[in-house]
Write an enzyme that holds these catalytic residues in place. Structure first.
Site, PDB file in Angstrom:
ATOM      1  N   ASP A  72       7.888  14.654   1.683  1.00  0.00           N
ATOM      2  CA  ASP A  72       6.424  14.706   1.674  1.00  0.00           C
ATOM      3  C   ASP A  72       5.801  14.231   0.358  1.00  0.00           C
ATOM      4  O   ASP A  72       6.416  14.335  -0.713  1.00  0.00           O
ATOM      5  CB  ASP A  72       5.958  16.145   1.894  1.00  0.00           C
ATOM      6  CG  ASP A  72       6.145  16.591   3.336  1.00  0.00           C
ATOM      7  OD1 ASP A  72       6.861  15.916   4.092  1.00  0.00           O
ATOM      8  OD2 ASP A  72       5.570  17.640   3.692  1.00  0.00           O
ATOM      9  N   ASP A  73       4.577  13.783   0.481  1.00  0.00           N
ATOM     10  CA  ASP A  73       3.619  13.559  -0.614  1.00  0.00           C
ATOM     11  C   ASP A  73       3.756  12.221  -1.347  1.00  0.00           C
ATOM     12  O   ASP A  73       2.966  11.918  -2.230  1.00  0.00           O
ATOM     13  CB  ASP A  73       3.639  14.697  -1.656  1.00  0.00           C
ATOM     14  CG  ASP A  73       3.330  16.048  -1.061  1.00  0.00           C
ATOM     15  OD1 ASP A  73       2.922  16.094   0.120  1.00  0.00           O
ATOM     16  OD2 ASP A  73       3.513  17.065  -1.745  1.00  0.00           O
ATOM     17  N   HIS A 123       0.194  12.210   6.373  1.00  0.00           N
ATOM     18  CA  HIS A 123       0.085  13.475   5.619  1.00  0.00           C
ATOM     19  C   HIS A 123      -1.295  13.586   4.939  1.00  0.00           C
ATOM     20  O   HIS A 123      -1.424  14.268   3.921  1.00  0.00           O
ATOM     21  CB  HIS A 123       1.224  13.549   4.599  1.00  0.00           C
ATOM     22  CG  HIS A 123       1.504  14.922   4.041  1.00  0.00           C
ATOM     23  ND1 HIS A 123       1.540  16.054   4.814  1.00  0.00           N
ATOM     24  CD2 HIS A 123       1.766  15.341   2.775  1.00  0.00           C
ATOM     25  CE1 HIS A 123       1.817  17.099   4.045  1.00  0.00           C
ATOM     26  NE2 HIS A 123       1.942  16.698   2.797  1.00  0.00           N
ATOM     27  N   HIS A 127      -4.897  15.743   0.868  1.00  0.00           N
ATOM     28  CA  HIS A 127      -3.912  16.832   0.820  1.00  0.00           C
ATOM     29  C   HIS A 127      -4.609  18.192   0.700  1.00  0.00           C
ATOM     30  O   HIS A 127      -4.189  19.073  -0.034  1.00  0.00           O
ATOM     31  CB  HIS A 127      -2.921  16.633  -0.341  1.00  0.00           C
ATOM     32  CG  HIS A 127      -1.612  17.335  -0.112  1.00  0.00           C
ATOM     33  ND1 HIS A 127      -1.400  18.646  -0.474  1.00  0.00           N
ATOM     34  CD2 HIS A 127      -0.467  16.916   0.452  1.00  0.00           C
ATOM     35  CE1 HIS A 127      -0.157  18.988  -0.142  1.00  0.00           C
ATOM     36  NE2 HIS A 127       0.428  17.960   0.420  1.00  0.00           N
ATOM     37  N   TYR A 164       0.587  21.861   3.351  1.00  0.00           N
ATOM     38  CA  TYR A 164       0.912  23.309   3.276  1.00  0.00           C
ATOM     39  C   TYR A 164       1.279  23.896   4.641  1.00  0.00           C
ATOM     40  O   TYR A 164       1.436  25.113   4.757  1.00  0.00           O
ATOM     41  CB  TYR A 164      -0.256  24.115   2.674  1.00  0.00           C
ATOM     42  CG  TYR A 164      -0.924  23.405   1.521  1.00  0.00           C
ATOM     43  CD1 TYR A 164      -0.258  23.268   0.297  1.00  0.00           C
ATOM     44  CD2 TYR A 164      -2.192  22.841   1.668  1.00  0.00           C
ATOM     45  CE1 TYR A 164      -0.857  22.584  -0.758  1.00  0.00           C
ATOM     46  CE2 TYR A 164      -2.782  22.151   0.615  1.00  0.00           C
ATOM     47  CZ  TYR A 164      -2.120  22.022  -0.583  1.00  0.00           C
ATOM     48  OH  TYR A 164      -2.699  21.335  -1.618  1.00  0.00           O
ATOM     49  N   HIS A 218      10.260  17.267  -1.105  1.00  0.00           N
ATOM     50  CA  HIS A 218       9.160  16.464  -1.667  1.00  0.00           C
ATOM     51  C   HIS A 218       9.741  15.368  -2.561  1.00  0.00           C
ATOM     52  O   HIS A 218      10.387  15.681  -3.569  1.00  0.00           O
ATOM     53  CB  HIS A 218       8.219  17.371  -2.462  1.00  0.00           C
ATOM     54  CG  HIS A 218       7.572  18.418  -1.602  1.00  0.00           C
ATOM     55  ND1 HIS A 218       8.206  19.585  -1.251  1.00  0.00           N
ATOM     56  CD2 HIS A 218       6.358  18.439  -0.985  1.00  0.00           C
ATOM     57  CE1 HIS A 218       7.404  20.293  -0.474  1.00  0.00           C
ATOM     58  NE2 HIS A 218       6.274  19.627  -0.291  1.00  0.00           N
TER      59      HIS A 218
END
Ligand SMILES: [Zn+2]
Length: 255
Positions: A72-73, A123, A127, A164, A218
């Site tokens: 992720d991210d 995503h 965020h 989250y 991540h």
């Protein structure tokens, strides 16, 4: 003759690309110009009709030793290419839940992710916590990110992950209905973002894995990437195979 056919092919490819770019954008497909400028890499895919039968997955129902590794991210300019090298050495495919600002900043890494057989998921842009946003704002988060991913890679994301893991049951339902995305959560969270040390992250991933599991990591943290070679090698040694999220969903309820 050859010239005629290559011109025809070029024309067909152009038409195909334009049609794809227009049709694969959820919520209207108005942002066409950026997408047509980008060179599509990888296989073009049709409109992202919903995959699977559920609004949300934190794992899938299978007894077969398949898991999905998700990151992720990102993409991140240093850590993601290093991760891609690690995955390539082991012929392991993963799924990347990316945020729009990083997609726009690093389109070449996005194209590498696709070219090496991985999958990309949505995503959001900011965020933020989706449960605190209006329906229009949530739609914008996903549509803008979707368009950025298509502009960078030519490939439409098929799944999304809420930041989250925060999302309501009602949001899951309309997002799947209107945007075609099932919500992808996870079954194993090693809390790598707290930087507990790469060996701790490795052992949490390995001990947490089970058939049909979805592993959350991540790729914006170097220490998280450090945990991956040993985690992947140990899971392979235990007989696990790594598939992308959509491949895993296709196995749901099938033995
Ligand atoms: Zn995130």
């Amino acid at each position: 003759m050859k010239t005629f056919f290559s011109s025809l092919l070029t024309a067909l490819l152009f038409l195909g690309t334009s049609a794809f770019v227009t049709s694969c954008t959820p919520g209207g497909g108005k942002k066409k110009s950026a997408a047509t400028e980008a060179a599509p890499v990888g296989e073009l895919q049709p409109l992202p009709t919903s995959i699977g039968t559920k609004d949300s997955y934190s794992r899938v129902d299978t007894s077969l030793p398949f898991v999905a590794l998700t990151f992720d991210d990102g993409p991140h300019p240093k850590n993601t290419p290093r991760l891609l090298d690690i995955l390539k050495e082991r012929n392991v495919k993963a799924t990347f839940y990316v945020v729009a600002p990083n997609v726009k900043r690093y389109p070449e890494i996005m194209r590498r992710i696709i070219a090496e057989g991985h999958e990309i998921g949505n995503h959001t842009v900011t965020h933020g916590n989706l449960t605190k946003m209006s329906e229009a704002a949530v739609k914008r988060e996903f549509t803008e990110t979707h368009d950025a991913i298509v502009a960078a890679t030519g490939v439409a994301p098929r799944t999304m992950r809420p930041p989250y893991g925060a999302i309501t049951t009602a949001q899951k339902a309309w997002i799947r209905r209107d945007l075609g995305y099932p919500t992808i959560l996870w079954s194993v969270d090693p809390e790598d973002w707290k930087k507990p040390g790469s060996s701790v992250v490795t052992s949490r991933l390995v001990s947490g894995a089970s058939p049909g599991g979805i592993l959350l990591v991540h790729d914006i943290h170097a220490s998280s990437i450090d945990a991956i070679p040993a985690a992947v090698d140990q899971l392979l040694a235990r007989g696990y195979q790594f598939v992308t999220v959509t491949q895993l969903i296709a196995m749901d309820g099938k033995g």
